[in-house]
Design a protein around this motif. Structure first.
Motif, short mmCIF file in Angstrom:
data_model
loop_
_atom_site.label_atom_id
_atom_site.label_comp_id
_atom_site.label_asym_id
_atom_site.label_seq_id
_atom_site.Cartn_x
_atom_site.Cartn_y
_atom_site.Cartn_z
N UNK A 81 15.68 67.20 61.12
CA UNK A 81 15.05 68.51 61.30
C UNK A 81 14.36 68.61 62.66
N UNK A 82 13.67 67.56 63.06
CA UNK A 82 12.98 67.57 64.35
C UNK A 82 13.97 67.66 65.51
N UNK A 83 15.06 66.91 65.41
CA UNK A 83 16.09 66.96 66.45
C UNK A 83 16.74 68.34 66.49
N UNK A 84 17.00 68.91 65.31
CA UNK A 84 17.57 70.25 65.21
C UNK A 84 16.66 71.27 65.89
N UNK A 85 15.37 71.19 65.61
CA UNK A 85 14.42 72.14 66.17
C UNK A 85 14.37 72.05 67.69
N UNK B 46 6.39 75.07 69.46
CA UNK B 46 5.28 74.55 68.67
C UNK B 46 5.18 75.27 67.33
N UNK B 47 5.32 76.60 67.37
CA UNK B 47 5.24 77.38 66.14
C UNK B 47 6.40 77.07 65.20
N UNK B 48 7.61 76.96 65.75
CA UNK B 48 8.77 76.67 64.90
C UNK B 48 8.67 75.28 64.29
N UNK B 49 8.18 74.32 65.09
CA UNK B 49 8.06 72.94 64.60
C UNK B 49 7.00 72.84 63.50
N UNK B 50 5.87 73.50 63.70
CA UNK B 50 4.81 73.47 62.70
C UNK B 50 5.29 74.08 61.39
N UNK B 51 5.96 75.22 61.47
CA UNK B 51 6.47 75.88 60.26
C UNK B 51 7.55 75.04 59.59
N UNK B 52 8.42 74.42 60.36
CA UNK B 52 9.48 73.59 59.82
C UNK B 52 8.90 72.39 59.08
N UNK B 53 7.93 71.72 59.68
CA UNK B 53 7.29 70.56 59.02
C UNK B 53 6.62 70.99 57.73
#
Length: 201
Positions: free
Chosen positions: A71-75, A111-118
């Motif tokens: 997921x992190x790599x995808x983001x 940053x916003x997309x990563x926070x929401x994804x996590x």
């Protein structure tokens, strides 16, 4: 129409930042914005998660370890592609020190997309204890608001980032790797890590 929306976005963002500086709570959040920025930086998360995978050899964690890494790599890839395609310039900050950053494009907010994804993963896909939900959601909200207060993004960039995080979370739901598949992936990455590997120690 698009130009009109972007102009409104710039105006509303400026009004929000100006108003925030007069509000004690938001002014305090701005003071912690750099810490929040580091807490959701892509390189920091990727390095920390790889360390977490290497240090904690627990079968109960394999599924979360592998899926979160993907997921992190995808983001990182999706945000980089979108920024290169849209090429919207970051705001010109009142404080020139805020202008220092890894890139010059602002849409969407990584940053916003990563926070929401996590948060999506830890709440819906591999849920943590419910007692962690409030601080997790507070972190997502604080990261999103701080990106605007730090004058790194416009409001529309942050909203798009949050929406992107949800879409990425739904995509991860569709491809979510099972426990056995996750164990196989980790085994192929490091034969020494898992029990039963040829060189296990």
């Amino acid at each position: 129409m698009l130009q009109k929306i972007l102009r409104y976005d710039i105006q509303i963002t400026k009004q929000f930042v100006d108003g925030a500086l007069k509000t004690t709570a938001l002014r305090s959040l701005r003071n912690h914005a750099k810490l929040l920025e580091v807490s959701c930086h892509g390189i920091v998360w990727l390095a920390s998660w790889l360390s977490f995978i290497w240090l904690f050899n627990n079968k109960n964690l394999y599924q979360l370890q592998v899926n979160m890494l993907i997921a992190l790599l995808l983001d990182i890839v999706v945000v980089a592609v979108l920024k290169a395609f849209v090429r919207r310039r970051r705001p010109v900050p009142m404080n020139k020190l805020s202008a220092v950053g890894p890139d010059k494009y602002s849409f969407p907010s990584g940053h916003a997309s990563r926070a929401m994804l996590v948060a999506f993963i830890l709440i819906y896909l591999d849920p943590v204890s419910i007692i962690f939900y409030p601080p997790l959601l507070a972190w997502v909200t604080s990261v999103a608001i701080s990106r605007v207060l730090l004058e790194r993004h416009y409001i529309l960039d942050v909203l798009a980032g949050l929406g992107l995080g949800i879409v990425e979370g739904l995509f991860m739901y569709l491809i979510w790797f099972s426990q056995s598949t996750s164990a196989s992936i980790l085994s192929s990455l490091s034969d020494e890590k898992l029990d039963g590997g040829e060189y296990h120690v």
